[in-house]
Each structure stands twice: as C-alpha cells, then as structure tokens.
Design a protein around this motif. Structure first.
Motif, short mmCIF file in Angstrom:
data_model
loop_
_atom_site.label_atom_id
_atom_site.label_comp_id
_atom_site.label_asym_id
_atom_site.label_seq_id
_atom_site.Cartn_x
_atom_site.Cartn_y
_atom_site.Cartn_z
N SER A 73 67.43 14.81 29.11
CA SER A 73 66.68 13.58 29.37
C SER A 73 67.25 12.51 28.45
O SER A 73 67.12 12.61 27.23
N THR A 142 59.89 13.71 40.86
CA THR A 142 59.07 13.88 39.67
C THR A 142 57.57 13.92 39.98
O THR A 142 56.78 14.23 39.09
N THR A 167 65.46 8.78 36.97
CA THR A 167 64.11 8.32 37.24
C THR A 167 63.83 7.10 36.37
O THR A 167 64.63 6.75 35.50
N ARG A 191 60.38 19.46 44.70
CA ARG A 191 60.71 18.86 43.40
C ARG A 191 62.01 19.42 42.84
O ARG A 191 62.25 19.36 41.64
N TRP A 212 61.81 19.90 38.61
CA TRP A 212 61.17 18.96 37.68
C TRP A 212 60.09 19.65 36.89
O TRP A 212 59.24 20.36 37.44
N LYS A 217 59.59 16.63 30.98
CA LYS A 217 60.03 15.39 31.62
C LYS A 217 61.54 15.43 31.90
O LYS A 217 62.31 14.52 31.57
N SER A 218 61.94 16.53 32.50
CA SER A 218 63.34 16.75 32.83
C SER A 218 63.43 17.78 33.95
O SER A 218 62.47 18.49 34.24
N MET A 219 64.60 17.84 34.59
CA MET A 219 64.86 18.87 35.58
C MET A 219 65.38 20.10 34.84
O MET A 219 66.41 20.03 34.15
#
Length: 249
Positions: A73, A142, A167, A191, A212, A217-219
């Motif tokens: 991220s 997300t 994003t 997702r 996600w 807050k990341s894949m």
C-alpha cells in the motif's frame, strides 16, 4: 320380501368394493410418494481422517523467512485525483510516475524498452500501438462503493506484464497491489484479481489470487495454486495440486 332379502347382500357387496377401492388408493398413494422424492440411500459415507501433524518438536517460527510483499500500500507521489474520481487519472501518467520512482529498472537496465516506448503513448496510428500501457479497467474492488483502477503494462524487452491496482483514499491515489510475471490471463471476480501464468510443467499453469483486505487496506495474496490447464468458464477452477509458492518463483 325378495327386495328386503337382497338389501343386506347389496350392502355387504358395496362395503367390500369400498374396502378394496380404499386399499387400492392407499397403495397407489404410497407408491406415488415413493416416486415423488422419498429419501434414498447414497451409499456409505467415507470416514473422516484428521490431518497428521509432522515434527511436533519444532519450535513454531515467529517471523517470516522470506519477504514476498504480503502488504503493498503506497501513495503515488505527483499524481492528483480531481474530485476523487479515479477515472480522471491518466493511466499513462501512472506508469511514467512509476518509471521515475525506479529509474534503475527502466532507464539503466532491465526494462529500457518500456521507458523508450512510453513516448509513443497518445500518438495516432501504428506509433500509438507501440505504447506499452494496456487498456485500464474500472471496478469497485475495495467495497467502498467507488470504482478502483486495475492497470497493466508490458515490461520490455521480454514477455513480462505488470499488473497494478489503485484506489483513492483521503483524496490521495494509493497503489494497493502490484505484480509482474509472464501472464496468460487476468480476471476480476468480486473483490479479487486473478492472474494466470504459464508453468514450466507441461499441462499446468499457476493461478494467483489477490483479494482486498479491509484491515490491511491492501490486496493480499490469498491463493497461490498450480492447476491443470484446459478450456473452462470464468470462475471455474480445477482441483489444485501442490505447487511452489510465490516466493520460489
């Protein structure tokens, strides 16, 4: 009098016929119920086998031995997002920003052809087709109700394709996933981003899936499988067989 003597016989006959008819109806109903979906045995159930724990004397590891970029991220510097609308971001500008951030790979060694062909992006005709940036795709990955950007570009020379996901967070453009590999197919499902790559083993391919994760807050790389190849519909997945992890490729 004859009629009076016949009456009891007639009553008994009717009773007998009624009884026979009722029995026949009950048999028919019972037979019909059996045809309509009575429970049927499916055979013996396989015995459940619990997993065997190997080497229980080993001390559990407390930290990873290899870094494979589990969480990626990063705010993209120098690229704004007017109105927090990710469609206003120029995909070519994103790739150029990445090249600026990593000149060692794109200017001096490795993917020099990618940097050179960036000058063709936006040109008409055959020159424009030399641009390494692929068509962007927009989908909410997300779960925040807003579109995210999935971007790909060729890393040249070679046959490597870079895949990125961006994003918008707090009015900033954030890259939440990146991967480079020899790619045979990319899919978006729910997702998740699914990337298929050829394997050194004939008849098999790698299938990697990023999903996600709202906490990180990341894949995150949630699946890394080696599968048999073959025609199949989107979303269908053959049974996986053991394969090397991402860190070994």
């Amino acid at each position: 009098m004859p009629a009076a003597r016949r009456a009891p016989r007639t009553t008994r006959a009717v009773t007998t016929v009624t009884t026979v008819t009722a029995v026949a109806l009950l048999l028919a109903v019972a037979s019909g119920c059996g045809d309509a979906g009575d429970l049927v045995g499916a055979g013996s159930t396989p015995t459940a086998i619990s997993p065997d724990r190997l080497w229980p004397q080993l001390t559990p590891a407390s930290s990873p031995a290899f870094e494979i970029g589990e969480v990626d991220s990063e705010v993209v510097a120098g690229v704004s997002v007017p109105g927090d609308d990710i469609r206003t971001v120029d995909p070519v500008a994103l790739v150029r920003a990445e090249i600026r951030e990593d000149p060692g790979s794109y200017a001096n060694a490795g993917y020099t052809e990618t940097a050179r062909r960036m000058a063709d992006c936006g040109k008409p005709g055959a020159a424009g087709k030399r641009c390494p940036v692929l068509r962007p795709y927009y989908r909410d990955l997300t779960g925040d109700g807003r579109e995210d950007l999935t971007l790909g570009f060729r890393q040249l020379p070679g046959h490597v394709t870079a895949v990125r996901v961006y994003t918008v967070e707090k009015h900033r453009l954030v890259r939440v996933m990146h991967w480079e590999d020899a790619v045979s197919g990319v899919e978006l499902a729910g997702r998740s981003v699914i990337i298929r790559s050829p394997s050194e083993v004939a008849g098999y391919e790698y299938r990697l899936q990023w999903t996600w994760d709202p906490q990180q807050k990341s894949m995150l790389l949630t699946h890394d499988e080696m599968l048999r190849t073959g025609s199949r519909a989107l979303g269908d997945a053959p049974s996986p067989v053991p394969g090397p992890s991402a860190s070994s490729r």
